[in-house]
Design a protein around this motif. Structure first.
Motif, mmCIF file in Angstrom:
data_model
loop_
_atom_site.group_PDB
_atom_site.id
_atom_site.type_symbol
_atom_site.label_atom_id
_atom_site.label_comp_id
_atom_site.label_asym_id
_atom_site.label_seq_id
_atom_site.Cartn_x
_atom_site.Cartn_y
_atom_site.Cartn_z
ATOM 1 N N VAL A 320 1.205 -1.113 -0.133
ATOM 2 C CA VAL A 320 0.056 0.556 0.253
ATOM 3 C C VAL A 320 0.609 1.489 -0.142
ATOM 4 O O VAL A 320 1.520 1.499 0.756
ATOM 5 N N GLN A 321 0.968 1.986 -1.192
ATOM 6 C CA GLN A 321 1.994 3.396 -1.062
ATOM 7 C C GLN A 321 1.284 4.238 -1.175
ATOM 8 O O GLN A 321 1.663 5.407 -0.021
ATOM 9 N N ALA A 322 -0.168 4.358 -0.875
ATOM 10 C CA ALA A 322 -0.934 5.448 0.195
ATOM 11 C C ALA A 322 -2.787 5.262 0.606
ATOM 12 O O ALA A 322 -3.038 4.650 -0.140
ATOM 13 N N TYR A 323 -2.315 6.183 1.631
ATOM 14 C CA TYR A 323 -4.103 5.546 2.125
ATOM 15 C C TYR A 323 -4.721 6.508 2.611
ATOM 16 O O TYR A 323 -4.180 7.774 3.340
ATOM 17 N N ILE A 324 -6.109 6.961 1.961
ATOM 18 C CA ILE A 324 -6.456 8.259 2.142
ATOM 19 C C ILE A 324 -7.432 8.228 2.860
ATOM 20 O O ILE A 324 -8.784 6.847 2.959
ATOM 21 N N ALA A 325 -7.272 8.451 4.460
ATOM 22 C CA ALA A 325 -8.298 8.507 5.332
ATOM 23 C C ALA A 325 -9.172 10.037 4.511
ATOM 24 O O ALA A 325 -9.537 10.872 4.793
ATOM 25 N N ILE A 326 -10.986 9.294 4.130
ATOM 26 C CA ILE A 326 -11.950 10.200 3.980
ATOM 27 C C ILE A 326 -12.222 10.627 5.509
ATOM 28 O O ILE A 326 -13.063 9.344 6.520
ATOM 29 N N ASN A 327 -12.062 12.058 6.136
ATOM 30 C CA ASN A 327 -12.339 11.630 7.303
ATOM 31 C C ASN A 327 -14.256 13.148 7.143
ATOM 32 O O ASN A 327 -14.145 13.964 7.161
ATOM 33 N N ASN A 328 -15.093 12.431 6.834
ATOM 34 C CA ASN A 328 -16.729 12.914 6.602
ATOM 35 C C ASN A 328 -16.881 13.811 7.488
ATOM 36 O O ASN A 328 -17.197 12.898 8.724
ATOM 37 N N VAL A 376 -8.368 13.545 4.283
ATOM 38 C CA VAL A 376 -9.216 14.501 3.661
ATOM 39 C C VAL A 376 -10.852 14.774 4.136
ATOM 40 O O VAL A 376 -11.779 13.506 4.981
ATOM 41 N N GLY A 377 -10.292 15.932 5.205
ATOM 42 C CA GLY A 377 -11.791 16.697 5.992
ATOM 43 C C GLY A 377 -12.866 17.901 4.850
ATOM 44 O O GLY A 377 -12.488 18.273 4.674
ATOM 45 N N LYS A 378 -14.092 17.969 6.137
ATOM 46 C CA LYS A 378 -14.736 19.075 5.638
ATOM 47 C C LYS A 378 -13.653 20.041 5.188
ATOM 48 O O LYS A 378 -13.816 21.196 4.471
ATOM 49 N N ARG A 379 -12.747 20.300 7.000
ATOM 50 C CA ARG A 379 -11.701 21.557 6.401
ATOM 51 C C ARG A 379 -10.703 21.642 5.387
ATOM 52 O O ARG A 379 -10.681 22.829 5.284
ATOM 53 N N GLU A 380 -10.315 20.299 4.795
ATOM 54 C CA GLU A 380 -9.308 20.434 3.945
ATOM 55 C C GLU A 380 -10.283 20.575 2.691
ATOM 56 O O GLU A 380 -9.722 21.502 1.697
ATOM 57 N N GLU A 381 -11.687 19.900 2.416
ATOM 58 C CA GLU A 381 -11.639 20.198 1.304
ATOM 59 C C GLU A 381 -12.122 22.309 1.064
ATOM 60 O O GLU A 381 -12.478 22.388 0.397
#
Length: 409
Positions: A320-328, A376-381
């Motif tokens: 696994v080279q990158a793990y994208i964690a979506i913080n809804n 990636v969360g609300k603040r990042e978006e």
């Protein structure tokens, strides 16, 4: 202690032609280790044995070949056998000195069986003329294998075996089945990257371990990864051997724990030992990409047991080279944008948009030793950015999404 071993086979290849008449004339010395100069020679009612000696051919192969050739000569009622050096039936040739010796031993072995034998000179260009009979046994090809038991592919202590299998390999998609060990298709490109790094692609051949534990050699430049694995034994991570050099192997594994002798290349620690390659002639090595990957994982586990070491594989081989964690809550459009940018630089990417808490997603990323964790969360978006955590140095920073690709290497 767990010990798993396989068999490997070497081959001599011949073309048997029952000739009504056969003649040749040496024209020019082709190699420095050629036989002494000889003149033209002709025979009648001969079994002409065009012979290619492969790297690793030995006395057992000579014995098998001579017995079979003698039986065939009797069937076709040939008066004489001509052992004719012919280096065009394989690309895995033995070194010149070994090939010359094996051909002489083959001729002597046939003579010891009571047959009349003539050996054409080794190491010469020759013009030849042949008229072959037209009966069903007049033209045959043969290959003779001598099976040699290789040392164990892996040895581990019992406690380390349980930790390696149960705690680590399964999470990387490496599963141990009843007949074979495979890597799940999802992360299979990690093995492909190891193979691509190792191969030199200069027209050599790779060894394929088939279901009956024999070895077949094919052109690995056009097809270097196969689905089939050795059966019915529990062949640990063996699918293909990649012809390479020792320097290339060291560039993939590093030199820590690497032990090289005349025949074998090992990756070993205090609690494990993996056979990662066979030493061939010169600087050539037949490397086993599956044990290489498993061995690098084992090395990390052992380091982790003795210190506050953060386990990590080189990014090009990480499962696994990158793990994208979506913080809804995060829109699907923005999540897809981030995933597409990461996918342009890296092959093996996990996008976790489950309902789990962020802490749980970060834990999963850590268990997979992901070099990059992208949050990636609300603040990042809202700020059109992402948060990148680097496993190598433990740093975290926020970068604009348009600069994300530049941060991945």
């Amino acid at each position: 202690m767990l010990i798993i071993a396989i068999l490997v086979a070497w081959k001599m290849r011949v073309l048997l032609l029952h000739a009504e008449r056969f003649s040749y004339t040496p024209t020019k010395k082709a190699v420095s280790q050629a036989d002494e100069e000889a003149g033209p020679h002709s025979v009648e009612n001969a079994l002409v044995v065009f012979t290619t000696v492969e790297d690793g051919d030995d006395e057992e192969i000579v014995r098998k070949a001579s017995q079979d050739i003698a039986e065939h000569a009797a069937k076709v009622k040939a008066d004489i056998i001509v052992v004719y050096p012919y280096a065009h039936l394989s690309s895995n040739l033995a070194p010149l000195s070994e090939a010359r010796q094996v051909l002489s031993e083959l001729a002597k072995s046939l003579e010891n069986l009571g047959l009349k034998v003539h050996k054409a000179p080794f190491g010469w260009y020759k013009a030849f003329d042949i008229k072959v009979h037209g009966h069903p046994l007049a033209e045959l090809s043969r290959s003779y294998s001598a099976t040699e038991r290789m040392p164990p592919l892996m040895e581990t202590t019992r406690d380390f075996e349980q930790k390696l299998y149960n705690d680590y390999l399964q999470r990387f998609g490496l599963t141990l089945g009843g007949k074979a060990t495979r890597m799940s298709d999802k992360w299979r490109s990690a093995l492909e990257d190891v193979a691509m790094e190792l191969r030199t692609c200069d027209g050599e051949t790779a060894t394929v371990f088939t279901k009956d534990i024999t070895a077949e050699k094919i052109d690995y430049c056009t097809e270097y990864l196969l689905e089939g694995v050795a059966q019915p034994i529990r062949a640990f991570f063996i699918e293909r051997g990649i012809p390479t050099t020792l320097d290339k192997l060291k560039s993939v594994i590093g030199e820590e724990g690497l032990v090289v002798n005349e025949k074998h290349v090992w990756l070993q620690g205090k609690q494990f030992k993996f056979l990662v390659g066979l030493s061939l002639s010169g600087d050539k090595t037949l490397a086993f990409m599956n044990t290489i990957l498993a061995g690098m994982i084992a090395m990390n586990i052992e380091k982790m047991q003795s210190s506050q070491y953060i386990p990590m594989l080189p990014i090009k081989y990480s499962v696994v080279q990158a793990y994208i964690a979506i913080n809804n809550p995060v829109s699907s459009e923005y999540a897809s944008l981030v995933a597409s940018k990461v996918g342009k630089k890296l092959k093996r990417v996990v996008v976790d948009d489950s309902d789990s808490k962020l802490a749980e997603k970060l834990r999963r990323a850590g268990m997979l030793w992901a070099p990059y964790v992208i949050v990636v969360g609300k603040r990042e978006e809202e700020s059109r950015a992402v948060s990148i955590r680097r496993r190598a140095d433990g740093t975290t920073k926020v970068v604009p999404v348009d600069e994300l690709e530049e941060q991945l290497y």
